[in-house]
Design a protein around this motif. Structure first.
Motif, PDB file in Angstrom:
ATOM      1  N   ASP A  96      50.708 -16.722   2.716  1.00 23.76           N
ATOM      2  CA  ASP A  96      50.943 -16.609   4.346  1.00 23.76           C
ATOM      3  C   ASP A  96      52.057 -17.331   4.661  1.00 23.76           C
ATOM      4  N   THR A  97      52.647 -18.126   4.095  1.00 23.93           N
ATOM      5  CA  THR A  97      53.983 -18.852   4.386  1.00 23.93           C
ATOM      6  C   THR A  97      54.974 -18.070   4.727  1.00 23.93           C
ATOM      7  N   ALA A  98      55.560 -18.413   6.005  1.00 29.11           N
ATOM      8  CA  ALA A  98      56.610 -17.554   6.362  1.00 29.11           C
ATOM      9  C   ALA A  98      56.923 -18.193   7.872  1.00 29.11           C
ATOM     10  N   THR A  99      58.111 -17.361   8.328  1.00 28.01           N
ATOM     11  CA  THR A  99      58.390 -17.666   9.819  1.00 28.01           C
ATOM     12  C   THR A  99      57.899 -16.422  10.446  1.00 28.01           C
ATOM     13  N   TYR A 100      56.802 -16.723  11.350  1.00 29.15           N
ATOM     14  CA  TYR A 100      56.327 -15.529  12.220  1.00 29.15           C
ATOM     15  C   TYR A 100      56.875 -15.303  13.635  1.00 29.15           C
ATOM     16  N   TYR A 101      57.051 -13.998  13.719  1.00 26.98           N
ATOM     17  CA  TYR A 101      57.779 -13.788  15.124  1.00 26.98           C
ATOM     18  C   TYR A 101      56.909 -12.706  15.991  1.00 26.98           C
ATOM     19  N   CYS A 102      56.983 -12.662  17.312  1.00 31.93           N
ATOM     20  CA  CYS A 102      56.286 -11.722  17.855  1.00 31.93           C
ATOM     21  C   CYS A 102      57.221 -10.969  18.683  1.00 31.93           C
ATOM     22  N   VAL A 103      56.863  -9.433  18.808  1.00 31.54           N
ATOM     23  CA  VAL A 103      57.954  -8.513  19.486  1.00 31.54           C
ATOM     24  C   VAL A 103      57.089  -7.818  20.420  1.00 31.54           C
ATOM     25  N   ALA A 104      57.790  -7.290  21.352  1.00 34.78           N
ATOM     26  CA  ALA A 104      57.324  -6.466  22.268  1.00 34.78           C
ATOM     27  C   ALA A 104      57.974  -4.893  22.305  1.00 34.78           C
ATOM     28  N   GLY A 105      57.232  -3.930  22.144  1.00 34.46           N
ATOM     29  CA  GLY A 105      57.789  -2.841  21.643  1.00 34.46           C
ATOM     30  C   GLY A 105      56.987  -1.392  22.540  1.00 34.46           C
ATOM     31  N   GLY A 106      57.294  -0.277  22.105  1.00 35.11           N
ATOM     32  CA  GLY A 106      56.792   0.862  22.848  1.00 35.11           C
ATOM     33  C   GLY A 106      55.550   1.103  22.461  1.00 35.11           C
ATOM     34  N   TYR A 107      55.369   1.056  21.125  1.00 36.67           N
ATOM     35  CA  TYR A 107      53.903   1.710  20.580  1.00 36.67           C
ATOM     36  C   TYR A 107      53.622   0.754  19.269  1.00 36.67           C
ATOM     37  N   CYS A 108      52.535   1.185  18.766  1.00 36.56           N
ATOM     38  CA  CYS A 108      52.175   0.344  17.372  1.00 36.56           C
ATOM     39  C   CYS A 108      52.056   1.924  16.544  1.00 36.56           C
ATOM     40  N   SER A 109      52.810   1.736  15.246  1.00 42.52           N
ATOM     41  CA  SER A 109      52.774   2.519  14.103  1.00 42.52           C
ATOM     42  C   SER A 109      52.033   1.789  13.102  1.00 42.52           C
ATOM     43  N   GLY A 110      50.589   1.958  13.292  1.00 39.29           N
ATOM     44  CA  GLY A 110      49.841   1.291  12.373  1.00 39.29           C
ATOM     45  C   GLY A 110      50.130  -0.047  12.825  1.00 39.29           C
ATOM     46  N   TYR A 111      50.415  -0.882  11.790  1.00 35.28           N
ATOM     47  CA  TYR A 111      50.505  -2.419  12.152  1.00 35.28           C
ATOM     48  C   TYR A 111      52.025  -2.728  12.394  1.00 35.28           C
ATOM     49  N   VAL A 112      52.774  -1.726  12.430  1.00 30.84           N
ATOM     50  CA  VAL A 112      53.922  -2.164  12.892  1.00 30.84           C
ATOM     51  C   VAL A 112      54.271  -1.676  14.079  1.00 30.84           C
ATOM     52  N   CYS A 113      55.094  -2.723  15.034  1.00 31.07           N
ATOM     53  CA  CYS A 113      55.305  -2.346  16.496  1.00 31.07           C
ATOM     54  C   CYS A 113      56.829  -1.641  16.437  1.00 31.07           C
TER      55      CYS A 113
END
Length: 131
Positions: A96-113
């Motif tokens: 799970d080690t990584a750089t994590y980002y949050c984003v705002a978008g129009g919709y969820c295509s499954g787990y991808v924004c």
């Protein structure tokens, strides 16, 4: 100027927990789908989780989605009063080690924004899982 402010990353031992926060001051998060992505060194960015909007206007209902790699361990949620989205991460693993980002978008295509506004993203926070 990035419009999302992220916090909560850090160093944790395997099996530990962290909670990431994603907050906005210039727009209302509830009108958007919010997604979490991560990128590990030498790897492509990957979607982690997405929560649809729950504004009561569109057909979105705040549904949540997770990548198989985090399902059952991570939980995405909203606190509309605080205009914040959280990613609770339990039973963390070294992968799970990584750089994590949050984003705002129009919709969820499954787990991808999807349909992400390039300015409605965060600066990223490092999560390191190591003993």
């Amino acid at each position: 100027q990035l419009q999302l402010v992220e916090s909560g990353g850090g160093l944790v031992q395997p099996g530990g927990s962290l909670r990431l926060s994603c907050a906005a001051s210039e727009f209302t998060l509830d009108y958007y789908a919010i997604g979490w992505f991560r990128q590990a060194p030498g790897k492509e960015r990957e979607g982690v989780s997405c929560i649809s909007s729950s504004d009561g206007i569109s057909s979105s209902d705040g549904s949540t989605y997770y990548a198989d790699s985090v399902k059952g361990r991570f939980t995405i949620s909203r606190d509309n009063a605080k205009n914040t989205v959280y990613l609770q991460m339990n039973s963390l693993k070294p992968e799970d080690t990584a750089t994590y980002y949050c984003v705002a978008g129009g919709y969820c295509s499954g787990y991808v924004c999807e349909d992400v506004d390039p300015f409605k993203t965060s600066q990223g926070t490092q999560v390191t899982v190591s003993s």
